[in-house]
Design a protein around this motif. Sequence first.
Motif, short mmCIF file in Angstrom:
data_model
loop_
_atom_site.label_atom_id
_atom_site.label_comp_id
_atom_site.label_asym_id
_atom_site.label_seq_id
_atom_site.Cartn_x
_atom_site.Cartn_y
_atom_site.Cartn_z
N TRP B 159 0.82 -1.20 0.00
CA TRP B 159 0.00 0.00 0.00
C TRP B 159 0.87 1.26 0.00
O TRP B 159 0.54 2.24 -0.68
CB TRP B 159 -0.94 -0.01 1.21
N SER B 160 1.96 1.25 0.77
CA SER B 160 2.86 2.42 0.80
C SER B 160 3.42 2.69 -0.58
O SER B 160 3.48 3.85 -1.01
CB SER B 160 4.03 2.20 1.76
N PHE B 162 2.10 1.90 -3.46
CA PHE B 162 1.02 2.39 -4.32
C PHE B 162 0.74 3.86 -4.02
O PHE B 162 0.65 4.69 -4.93
CB PHE B 162 -0.22 1.53 -4.07
N VAL B 163 0.62 4.18 -2.73
CA VAL B 163 0.36 5.58 -2.37
C VAL B 163 1.54 6.46 -2.73
O VAL B 163 1.38 7.62 -3.09
CB VAL B 163 0.00 5.68 -0.87
N GLY B 164 2.76 5.89 -2.66
CA GLY B 164 3.94 6.65 -3.07
C GLY B 164 3.83 7.12 -4.51
O GLY B 164 4.10 8.28 -4.82
N LEU B 166 1.02 7.51 -6.20
CA LEU B 166 -0.04 8.52 -6.26
C LEU B 166 0.46 9.88 -5.79
O LEU B 166 0.19 10.92 -6.40
CB LEU B 166 -1.21 8.11 -5.36
N VAL B 167 1.24 9.86 -4.67
CA VAL B 167 1.74 11.11 -4.11
C VAL B 167 2.69 11.80 -5.09
O VAL B 167 2.60 13.01 -5.31
CB VAL B 167 2.45 10.84 -2.77
N GLU B 170 0.81 13.31 -7.88
CA GLU B 170 0.05 14.46 -7.42
C GLU B 170 0.95 15.67 -7.22
O GLU B 170 0.59 16.80 -7.55
CB GLU B 170 -0.64 14.08 -6.10
N VAL B 171 2.16 15.42 -6.65
CA VAL B 171 3.07 16.53 -6.36
C VAL B 171 3.63 17.13 -7.64
O VAL B 171 3.77 18.35 -7.77
CB VAL B 171 4.20 16.05 -5.42
N ARG B 173 2.23 17.03 -10.55
CA ARG B 173 1.22 17.42 -11.55
C ARG B 173 1.08 18.93 -11.61
O ARG B 173 0.87 19.51 -12.67
CB ARG B 173 -0.12 16.79 -11.18
N GLY B 174 1.20 19.59 -10.45
CA GLY B 174 1.02 21.03 -10.46
C GLY B 174 -0.44 21.38 -10.49
O GLY B 174 -1.29 20.64 -10.01
#
Lengths: 346, 175
Positions: B159-160, B162-164, B166-167, B170-171, B173-174
């Motif tokens: 999970w970490s 996967f979320v990594g 995503l993070v 997201e970071v 992307r702007g």
Amino acid sequence: MNPLIFTTILMTVLLGTMIVMMSSHWLMIWIGFEMNLLAIIPILMKKYNPRTMEASTKYFLTQATASMLLMMAIIINLMHSGQWTITKVFNPTASIIMTSALAMKLGLTPFHFWVPEVTQGISLTSGLILLTWQKLAPMSILYQISPSINLNILLTMAVLSILVGGWGGLNQTQLRKIMAYSSIAHMGWMTAVLAYNPTLTMLNMLIYIMMTLTMFMLFIHSSSTTTLSLSHTWNKTPLTTTLILITLLSMGGLPPLSGFMPKWMIIQELTKNNSIILPTLMAIMALLNLYFYMRLTYSTSLTMFPSTNNMKMKWQFETKRITFLPPLIVMSSLLLPLTPMLSILD
Amino acid sequence: MMTYIVFILSVIFVVSFVGFSSKPSPIYGGLVLIVSGGVGCGIIMNFGGSFLGLMVFLIYLGGMLVVFGYTTAMATEQYPEVWVSNTTVMGVFLLGLLMEVMLVLYVLKSEEVGVVFEFSGVGDWAIYDTGDSGVFSEEIMGVAALYSYGAWVVIVTGWSLFVGVLVILEVTRGD
């Protein structure tokens, strides 16, 4: 941010803290801290401008350093005790390093420098999560290792934090920085009693979270981030001026409001353990905190703050619906008569 | 020399960590990371962990570091910092090297090093084959235990990661 991604990342922040609080293996605790840190970075950066990016970077660097120190303390503990279970940390070196790491995560002096700068750079809601939820995980670990913490270091950090939290907040007009210094001071109160009666640490944490939650929600409701902007709430929603008054005085620790309860209990517990000078000093330094809360109430509810005539009307955006604000306000001001209920905690 | 191979490998490990901690340009950091990965693999293999050492080479060096190298090559600057180009970088590297040399001399000279943990001479790190590890190899059993008793760890790490992703998306992307 895409709502699904935002929900996933927010849930991961919750999951990280839950893993820290529920694990019995030191490695899982470290993993929980890292998951928490990783997932909160995009929440801090919700608005995309250089200030939030700088604040998120500062937060990440300090918390990652603290996690590295925590890992080192865990490994030293492993070398000397041969096991990974959470108990009190028997080796003094590992205990000191772990206390320093958790103090960095909480924002205790001398590791407090990131708190005002990070809180100022992010939006009010992110600041809310930062100052309330993020304190739960390190405090739960401090609670679990509390029998073995070096008292000299802990009390020095606590007293210095109360001093810095009071003194540093005196020159501030930005509300987020005021809340940050208030957080530093409250963390100092919480860690001062940790070695004597950790239950009171948890009580103080609970009441602090309620009061900070209330304050932030009142700020969000009136969309104000500076003292000047807050002083115009009499024009927008006159009721919130009274509520701000009550909650701020409660944060300052005045009886008969709930903020007095943890301070009273902490001073009582410290004097029971034959330390008189320390709680006297702490109570005197809490006056510094009270001064800048009083200044906020003075400019908000007690006077009509001077401003030019065309600034007196606040632009009415659509009313934000703040969940649970009335119960929070009631809980953060009226809990003092329930103090005898604390006897069930033993 | 072979009895002290772990100690020698650990010294090279620390020196290469100093090499990238003195912050040259990332492409040179990646170069030193390859050396440290290989040496770390050697250390693990000396303790009997051949599977994990192979994992380091395949997944870490052959997977992650290759991707890192490609992305760094895309984002590189015209005159990348190397250890001798900037006084600061050279100074930090020499300082780290000096501290490691002093520690090695201290370990070699005195019988006992009691800084944080007891370390009684270089012989403490030599591997003695006591021969009672039985039929099974310990580290393979450890990896197998990860997927049976340690299922929660696998879920959390998965999970970490996967979320990594995503993070990171997201970071970067702007707006």
